[in-house]
Write a protein that holds these residues in place. Structure first.
Motif, PDB file in Angstrom:
ATOM      1  N   GLU A  75      12.116  -2.176  -4.959  1.00 25.67           N
ATOM      2  CA  GLU A  75      10.705  -2.344  -4.581  1.00 25.67           C
ATOM      3  C   GLU A  75      10.068  -3.421  -5.460  1.00 25.67           C
ATOM      4  O   GLU A  75      10.139  -3.350  -6.675  1.00 25.67           O
ATOM      5  CB  GLU A  75       9.979  -0.986  -4.739  1.00 25.67           C
ATOM      6  CG  GLU A  75       8.471  -1.052  -4.745  1.00 25.67           C
ATOM      7  CD  GLU A  75       7.871  -1.742  -3.522  1.00 25.67           C
ATOM      8  OE1 GLU A  75       8.272  -1.428  -2.390  1.00 25.67           O
ATOM      9  OE2 GLU A  75       6.996  -2.626  -3.706  1.00 25.67           O
ATOM     10  N   ASN A  82       1.951  -0.347   2.764  1.00 24.38           N
ATOM     11  CA  ASN A  82       1.154   0.343   3.793  1.00 24.38           C
ATOM     12  C   ASN A  82       1.227   1.857   3.675  1.00 24.38           C
ATOM     13  O   ASN A  82       0.309   2.559   4.110  1.00 24.38           O
ATOM     14  CB  ASN A  82       1.641  -0.066   5.186  1.00 24.38           C
ATOM     15  CG  ASN A  82       1.343  -1.525   5.456  1.00 24.38           C
ATOM     16  OD1 ASN A  82       0.500  -2.121   4.808  1.00 24.38           O
ATOM     17  ND2 ASN A  82       2.050  -2.105   6.404  1.00 24.38           N
ATOM     18  N   THR A  83       2.318   2.351   3.086  1.00 23.80           N
ATOM     19  CA  THR A  83       2.443   3.807   2.959  1.00 23.80           C
ATOM     20  C   THR A  83       1.281   4.377   2.150  1.00 23.80           C
ATOM     21  O   THR A  83       0.805   5.477   2.437  1.00 23.80           O
ATOM     22  CB  THR A  83       3.815   4.161   2.325  1.00 23.80           C
ATOM     23  OG1 THR A  83       4.835   3.671   3.204  1.00 23.80           O
ATOM     24  CG2 THR A  83       3.986   5.653   2.145  1.00 23.80           C
ATOM     25  N   THR A 106      -4.252   5.518   7.104  1.00 21.86           N
ATOM     26  CA  THR A 106      -5.236   6.591   7.328  1.00 21.86           C
ATOM     27  C   THR A 106      -4.557   7.927   7.643  1.00 21.86           C
ATOM     28  O   THR A 106      -5.218   8.871   8.059  1.00 21.86           O
ATOM     29  CB  THR A 106      -6.190   6.197   8.469  1.00 21.86           C
ATOM     30  OG1 THR A 106      -5.423   5.660   9.538  1.00 21.86           O
ATOM     31  CG2 THR A 106      -7.198   5.166   8.021  1.00 21.86           C
ATOM     32  N   ILE A 143      -2.597   9.510   9.814  1.00 15.83           N
ATOM     33  CA  ILE A 143      -2.555  10.362  11.009  1.00 15.83           C
ATOM     34  C   ILE A 143      -1.116  10.461  11.529  1.00 15.83           C
ATOM     35  O   ILE A 143      -0.459   9.445  11.765  1.00 15.83           O
ATOM     36  CB  ILE A 143      -3.479   9.825  12.130  1.00 15.83           C
ATOM     37  CG1 ILE A 143      -4.883   9.508  11.583  1.00 15.83           C
ATOM     38  CG2 ILE A 143      -3.541  10.831  13.282  1.00 15.83           C
ATOM     39  CD1 ILE A 143      -5.604  10.647  10.941  1.00 15.83           C
ATOM     40  N   VAL A 173      13.137  -8.727  -4.158  1.00 17.82           N
ATOM     41  CA  VAL A 173      14.311  -9.388  -3.585  1.00 17.82           C
ATOM     42  C   VAL A 173      13.908 -10.826  -3.264  1.00 17.82           C
ATOM     43  O   VAL A 173      12.915 -11.066  -2.566  1.00 17.82           O
ATOM     44  CB  VAL A 173      14.803  -8.640  -2.326  1.00 17.82           C
ATOM     45  CG1 VAL A 173      15.812  -9.474  -1.546  1.00 17.82           C
ATOM     46  CG2 VAL A 173      15.420  -7.302  -2.726  1.00 17.82           C
ATOM     47  N   GLY A 198       3.252   3.454  11.640  1.00 18.92           N
ATOM     48  CA  GLY A 198       4.541   3.883  11.102  1.00 18.92           C
ATOM     49  C   GLY A 198       4.481   4.913  10.000  1.00 18.92           C
ATOM     50  O   GLY A 198       5.526   5.273   9.448  1.00 18.92           O
ATOM     51  N   LYS A 247       3.462   8.059  10.481  1.00 22.04           N
ATOM     52  CA  LYS A 247       3.929   9.261  11.170  1.00 22.04           C
ATOM     53  C   LYS A 247       5.435   9.273  11.381  1.00 22.04           C
ATOM     54  O   LYS A 247       6.038  10.309  11.567  1.00 22.04           O
ATOM     55  CB  LYS A 247       3.234   9.383  12.536  1.00 22.04           C
ATOM     56  CG  LYS A 247       3.605   8.248  13.487  1.00 22.04           C
ATOM     57  CD  LYS A 247       2.967   8.404  14.842  1.00 22.04           C
ATOM     58  CE  LYS A 247       1.537   7.936  14.879  1.00 22.04           C
ATOM     59  NZ  LYS A 247       1.386   6.478  14.688  1.00 22.04           N
TER      60      LYS A 247
HETATM   61  C1  FAD Z   1      -5.185   0.512   7.214  1.00 23.78           C
HETATM   62  C2  FAD Z   1      -3.958   1.114   7.824  1.00 23.78           C
HETATM   63  C3  FAD Z   1      -4.057   2.296   8.530  1.00 23.78           C
HETATM   64  C4  FAD Z   1      -2.922   2.882   9.090  1.00 23.78           C
HETATM   65  N1  FAD Z   1      -3.022   4.103   9.666  1.00 23.78           N
HETATM   66  C5  FAD Z   1      -1.909   4.736  10.108  1.00 23.78           C
HETATM   67  C6  FAD Z   1      -1.999   6.065  10.597  1.00 23.78           C
HETATM   68  O1  FAD Z   1      -3.065   6.683  10.602  1.00 23.78           O
HETATM   69  N2  FAD Z   1      -0.854   6.647  11.062  1.00 23.78           N
HETATM   70  C7  FAD Z   1       0.339   5.996  11.066  1.00 23.78           C
HETATM   71  O2  FAD Z   1       1.319   6.563  11.532  1.00 23.78           O
HETATM   72  N3  FAD Z   1       0.456   4.742  10.543  1.00 23.78           N
HETATM   73  C8  FAD Z   1      -0.637   4.102  10.069  1.00 23.78           C
HETATM   74  N4  FAD Z   1      -0.531   2.837   9.538  1.00 23.78           N
HETATM   75  C9  FAD Z   1       0.774   2.157   9.531  1.00 23.78           C
HETATM   76  C10 FAD Z   1       1.666   2.658   8.397  1.00 23.78           C
HETATM   77  O3  FAD Z   1       0.951   2.644   7.183  1.00 23.78           O
HETATM   78  C11 FAD Z   1       2.905   1.781   8.263  1.00 23.78           C
HETATM   79  O4  FAD Z   1       3.509   1.582   9.520  1.00 23.78           O
HETATM   80  C12 FAD Z   1       3.928   2.448   7.343  1.00 23.78           C
HETATM   81  O5  FAD Z   1       3.334   2.847   6.131  1.00 23.78           O
HETATM   82  C13 FAD Z   1       5.065   1.488   7.066  1.00 23.78           C
HETATM   83  O6  FAD Z   1       5.865   2.048   6.059  1.00 23.78           O
HETATM   84  P1  FAD Z   1       6.993   1.163   5.415  1.00 23.78           P
HETATM   85  O7  FAD Z   1       7.720   2.020   4.442  1.00 23.78           O
HETATM   86  O8  FAD Z   1       7.781   0.533   6.506  1.00 23.78           O
HETATM   87  O9  FAD Z   1       6.216  -0.039   4.719  1.00 23.78           O
HETATM   88  P2  FAD Z   1       5.418  -0.161   3.356  1.00 23.78           P
HETATM   89  O10 FAD Z   1       4.844   1.127   2.914  1.00 23.78           O
HETATM   90  O11 FAD Z   1       4.492  -1.322   3.499  1.00 23.78           O
HETATM   91  O12 FAD Z   1       6.581  -0.497   2.332  1.00 23.78           O
HETATM   92  C14 FAD Z   1       7.251  -1.738   2.343  1.00 23.78           C
HETATM   93  C15 FAD Z   1       7.515  -2.086   0.905  1.00 23.78           C
HETATM   94  O13 FAD Z   1       8.348  -3.250   0.867  1.00 23.78           O
HETATM   95  C16 FAD Z   1       8.037  -3.938  -0.332  1.00 23.78           C
HETATM   96  N5  FAD Z   1       8.549  -5.297  -0.245  1.00 23.78           N
HETATM   97  C17 FAD Z   1       8.103  -6.321   0.535  1.00 23.78           C
HETATM   98  N6  FAD Z   1       8.810  -7.428   0.283  1.00 23.78           N
HETATM   99  C18 FAD Z   1       9.722  -7.103  -0.690  1.00 23.78           C
HETATM  100  C19 FAD Z   1      10.716  -7.842  -1.387  1.00 23.78           C
HETATM  101  N7  FAD Z   1      10.922  -9.155  -1.154  1.00 23.78           N
HETATM  102  N8  FAD Z   1      11.473  -7.194  -2.314  1.00 23.78           N
HETATM  103  C20 FAD Z   1      11.277  -5.869  -2.570  1.00 23.78           C
HETATM  104  N9  FAD Z   1      10.327  -5.146  -1.939  1.00 23.78           N
HETATM  105  C21 FAD Z   1       9.569  -5.741  -1.015  1.00 23.78           C
HETATM  106  C22 FAD Z   1       6.515  -3.850  -0.386  1.00 23.78           C
HETATM  107  O14 FAD Z   1       6.034  -4.062  -1.703  1.00 23.78           O
HETATM  108  C23 FAD Z   1       6.253  -2.437   0.122  1.00 23.78           C
HETATM  109  O15 FAD Z   1       6.059  -1.494  -0.904  1.00 23.78           O
HETATM  110  C24 FAD Z   1      -1.655   2.223   8.975  1.00 23.78           C
HETATM  111  C25 FAD Z   1      -1.553   1.026   8.264  1.00 23.78           C
HETATM  112  C26 FAD Z   1      -2.689   0.475   7.680  1.00 23.78           C
HETATM  113  C27 FAD Z   1      -2.561  -0.791   6.895  1.00 23.78           C
END
Ligand code: FAD
Length: 430
Positions: free
Chosen positions: A74, A82-83, A87, A89, A218, A382, A384
């Motif tokens: 990370e 985004n995690t 919000t 849901i 990375v 994403g 959920k």
């Molecule tokens: C305002 C908002 C409201 C939302 N509301 C909802 C909701 O109500 N319900 C729902 O289901 N979804 C919701 N979402 C969407 C949801 O938050 C995301 O789809 C989900 O959290 C994605 O999870 P993830 O683990 O794929 O990504 P992330 O949590 O974004 O994790 C990706 C990680 O990759 C890391 N990264 C990036 N590049 C590199 C690199 N080069 N090297 C190492 N690490 C790297 C980042 O630092 C980050 O920590 C919302 C999103 C936002 C922004």
């Protein structure tokens, strides 16, 4: 995973008894929830991205498949993407059978997550109401609810009186700009605590031997004969190479950027999605309300803040703040739909970079680059799907076979045209 008292150090397991014991010792002997690991030169699997999807992938690799020589890499801190910005849901009110199966599997995993991971993720199944403001909306939501029921997912139509009973502070006045004619509810849907989801998966994975490496970006991929065999990183000011049999990426809004380092072009566009919370107040809203017509949704957090989410910015961006135009639109909708909220002060506003694909459905699978696997495209929805995203990607990494739930969500669909267009179903897709 076994987090039972006998198998972990004192106070590693969270229970009322251990809380009392720890209090007796001034809380001095809790063990850290996960260990902050130093990178090893080689792993079986590297997962790039310490968001929910990356951490869940690592956890299920270890728990379901016994593969523990795994690193989650990370660039910032876990859950800082985004995690930790969403919000929260959780729902499975999608239109197409493929999505319904995928997201409902996730809701089922959410239902047992606190127990399985011994960490209260505060999943509160208080229902999500989708409002209808016109006759046309009513037709639309009844089609939507019927499709859900055909898919075996709970959905109940609501008349205006039932909506009023569940959310009395909505604007039911005779001069309401968006009159409420009814709606539908998925009662098993509701919010969970986002940080707790990231932390609990990290804790579970770490207890099983996964290395969680933070502050490690990375910066590129190592290839051998065209196959990805590792990554180059920047960790605590030092450039390192870390090798692995397989590399998976779950980096959401940074997917196209990271994939480009491996020479892969993805059909993903990054946009900012913003959200905001009011000052905390006493309980006034014990369900989640969504109005597709105004593009806004509301819930109340356990701390008492009214949590407000809205639409995407209209232009691609990597700026984690959100444009003022959308803030204004979301707040105008809020005071129209909940007139009494007009007296609240706004406490915080923020944005996250979401990974949007044309059909608003995810991509979970192998890529044309041998050795590289992806989980992305969840866009605005994403959170959920963190459990199912991790579950299905771990299955592929461990067995070499695509999980049946992930089968329709392959990258190949952008070539074959078998898109699963959930943009309409999701309204605003959170
Ligand atoms: C305002 C908002 C409201 C939302 N509301 C909802 C909701 O109500 N319900 C729902 O289901 N979804 C919701 N979402 C969407 C949801 O938050 C995301 O789809 C989900 O959290 C994605 O999870 P993830 O683990 O794929 O990504 P992330 O949590 O974004 O994790 C990706 C990680 O990759 C890391 N990264 C990036 N590049 C590199 C690199 N080069 N090297 C190492 N690490 C790297 C980042 O630092 C980050 O920590 C919302 C999103 C936002 C922004």
């Amino acid at each position: 995973m076994d987090l039972s008292p006998g198998t972990m150090k004192l106070h590693a397991r969270y229970s009322a008894l251990n809380l009392l014991r720890a209090a007796w010792r001034d809380h001095t002997d809790w063990v850290p929830a996960w260990s902050d690991a130093e990178p090893k030169p080689r792993y079986d699997v590297i997962v790039i991205g310490g968001g929910g999807h990356g951490l869940a992938t690592a956890y299920y690799l270890a728990k379901n498949h016994g593969i523990t020589n795994v690193a989650v890499i990370e660039k910032g801190w876990i859950g800082g993407g985004n995690t930790g910005r969403n919000t929260t849901i959780v729902r499975s009110n999608y239109l197409f059978p493929e999505s319904a199966r995928l997201y409902d599997f996730s809701v089922h995993l959410f239902e047992n997550l606190s127990k399985e991971l011994n960490f209260n993720i505060m999943f509160s199944q208080r229902g999500v109401i989708t409002l209808a403001h016109t006759r046309h909306d009513l037709d639309n939501v009844s089609r939507w609810a019927n499709a859900m029921r055909f898919n075996g997912i709970d959905a109940d139509m609501l008349d205006v009186g039932q909506v009023q009973k569940l959310a009395p502070r909505l604007n039911f006045g005779p001069d309401a700009r968006f009159p409420i004619l009814g709606g539908f509810i998925q009662r098993r849907a509701g919010p969970a605590r986002h940080d707790a989801v990231a932390w609990s998966y990290a804790r579970g994975a770490s207890a099983l031997g996964v290395d969680i490496i933070q502050n490690c970006a990375v910066t590129g991929f190592i290839k051998n004969d065209g196959k990805v065999v590792g990554v180059t990183t920047h960790h605590k000011g030092v450039a390192r190479e870390i090798r692995a049999e397989k590399v998976a990426m779950a980096v959401a809004g940074h997917s196209s950027h990271v994939a480009a380092m491996a020479g892969l072009s993805l059909p993903v566009t990054s946009y900012t999605l913003q959200a905001m919370v009011s000052e905390p107040i006493k309980p006034v809203l014990d369900t989640v309300v969504l109005s597709p017509a105004v593009g806004t949704y509301w819930s109340q957090s356990d701390k008492g803040e009214v949590v407000i989410g809205g639409a995407l910015d209209h232009f691609p961006s990597y700026g984690q703040r959100g444009s003022f135009g959308i803030t204004q639109q979301v707040l105008a909708a809020t005071v129209e739909m909940f007139p009494s909220f007009g007296r609240l002060r706004l406490m915080r506003q923020w944005g996250g970079i979401v990974d949007v694909v044309q059909d608003s459905s995810p991509i979970i699978g192998a890529t044309p680059v041998p050795g590289l696997y992806i989980n992305c495209g969840w866009g605005t929805g994403g959170f959920k799907s963190i459990p199912v995203g991790g579950w299905t990607l771990a299955h592929l990494l461990a067995t070499g076979k695509t999980h049946e739930l992930a089968e329709p969500f392959q990258l190949d669909r952008f070539r074959t045209g078998r898109l699963i267009d959930e943009a309409a179903a999701a309204g605003i897709a959170h």
